[in-house]
Design a protein around this motif. Structure first.
Motif, PDB file in Angstrom:
ATOM      1  N   PHE A  53       0.830  -1.210   0.000  1.00  0.00           N
ATOM      2  CA  PHE A  53       0.000   0.000   0.000  1.00  0.00           C
ATOM      3  C   PHE A  53       0.865   1.261   0.000  1.00  0.00           C
ATOM      4  CE2 PHE A  53      -3.538  -2.754   1.878  1.00  0.00           C
ATOM      5  CZ  PHE A  53      -4.249  -2.786   0.690  1.00  0.00           C
ATOM      6  N   GLU A  58      -3.330  -0.874  -5.075  1.00  0.00           N
ATOM      7  CA  GLU A  58      -4.683  -0.555  -4.602  1.00  0.00           C
ATOM      8  C   GLU A  58      -5.423  -1.754  -4.002  1.00  0.00           C
ATOM      9  OE1 GLU A  58      -6.869   1.745  -7.579  1.00  0.00           O
ATOM     10  OE2 GLU A  58      -4.924   2.486  -8.250  1.00  0.00           O
ATOM     11  N   VAL A 100      -8.541   1.019   4.487  1.00  0.00           N
ATOM     12  CA  VAL A 100      -8.552  -0.114   3.559  1.00  0.00           C
ATOM     13  C   VAL A 100      -9.804  -0.963   3.807  1.00  0.00           C
ATOM     14  CG1 VAL A 100      -7.299  -2.184   2.810  1.00  0.00           C
ATOM     15  CG2 VAL A 100      -6.018  -0.169   3.552  1.00  0.00           C
ATOM     16  N   LYS A 132      -8.805   1.495  -1.635  1.00  0.00           N
ATOM     17  CA  LYS A 132      -7.863   0.416  -1.332  1.00  0.00           C
ATOM     18  C   LYS A 132      -8.607  -0.772  -0.754  1.00  0.00           C
ATOM     19  CE  LYS A 132      -3.920   3.279  -0.110  1.00  0.00           C
ATOM     20  NZ  LYS A 132      -3.216   3.778   1.069  1.00  0.00           N
TER      21      LYS A 132
END
Ligand code: IPE
Ligand code: IPE
Ligand code: MG
Length: 240
Positions: A53, A58, A100, A132
């Motif tokens: 990340f 992504e 995320v 993400k």
């Protein structure tokens, strides 16, 4: 793209999928129980996610447990479930806290109920995040996924297209992986993302998963950046 600092020019993978294999052999070589290998593997996975990340990847999809793995001795499966039970929230929570989204892919109904709940809670808590994503493949098998999708299509009574079929898979809405990395020396997919991997670049490492370092990940990304993805076309067509 992103904060990528390791490649100049070339292509950067938006979605990396990892077959984390070799935990058991890593432990065996050190005369340790396989469960210790799995614990080290889980810790390494979190490190790799953070690195990926940071570089601007992504999506990360991790093959954590296959449908076929469920046939392993009960002791090993219970050990894996306990690892998830005791550490999943803390470890994954650390990565997800940075915005995320977590998704579980696979037939999670095969998991003990408390683990299904842990996954559901993590999915719900992170559903607000866009951009993400971590996809944990657990009780996942690509053939199971395809059969499941075919049955859903039959229930709907509709013919499918390549796109509509993709939306019946567990990976609905997630782009296909650009790069699939497998550690542990074996050169096979072991029932992982068979539909989605149609044009993925494959990278195999001889290292056992617990010893696959951030630098090894960088190396795989660098190699990916030098590959020519033709998707069936000619080199001349790609220049246009
Ligand atoms: C991969 O490591 C993790 C899982 C399948 C859960 P293995 O457990 O397959 O390790 P090896 O291949 O026996 O070394
Ligand atoms: C693939 O590893 C599955 C996961 C990494 C979760 P396996 O160890 O199950 O693969 P095979 O049996 O060697 O093909
Ligand atoms: Mg293995």
């Amino acid at each position: 793209m992103g904060k990528n600092t390791i490649i100049e020019g070339g292509r950067f993978p938006k979605h990396i999928a990892i077959i984390m294999d070799g935990n058991g052999r890593w432990a065996k070589r050190r005369l340790l129980p396989r469960s210790v290998g799995h614990k080290h593997g889980m810790e390494r996975m979190i490190g790799l996610m953070e690195r990926a990340f940071e570089l601007g990847v992504e999506y990360i999809t991790v093959y954590a447990l296959s449908t076929e793995n469920l046939k392993r001795p009960k002791e090993e499966i219970d050990g894996l479930f306990n690892l998830m039970r005791n550490h999943f929230r803390e470890y994954i929570g650390r990565v997800c806290a940075k915005g995320v989204r977590l998704r579980a892919i696979g037939d999670t109904s095969l998991l003990p109920e408390d683990l299904q709940q842990i996954l559901k809670d993590s999915e719900a808590e992170t559903a607000k995040y866009e951009g993400k994503g971590i996809n944990v493949a657990v009780c996942y098998g690509a053939r199971d996924e395809i059969v499941h999708a075919v049955n859903r299509a039959i229930e709907k009574g509709e013919k499918v297209t390549e796109e509509s079929f993709a939306n019946l898979l567990y990976t609905e809405g997630i782009p296909d992986p650009d790069l699939i990395i497998r550690t542990g020396k074996e050169v096979r997919l072991s029932n992982f993302l068979l539909y989605q991997a149609a044009y993925s670049e494959l990278y195999f490492s001889k290292k056992m998963f617990p010893e696959f370092s951030d630098r090894d990940l960088d190396k795989a990304i660098k190699e990916f950046s030098k590959r020519t993805r033709r998707f069936g076309k000619t080199d001349d067509q790609l220049k246009k």
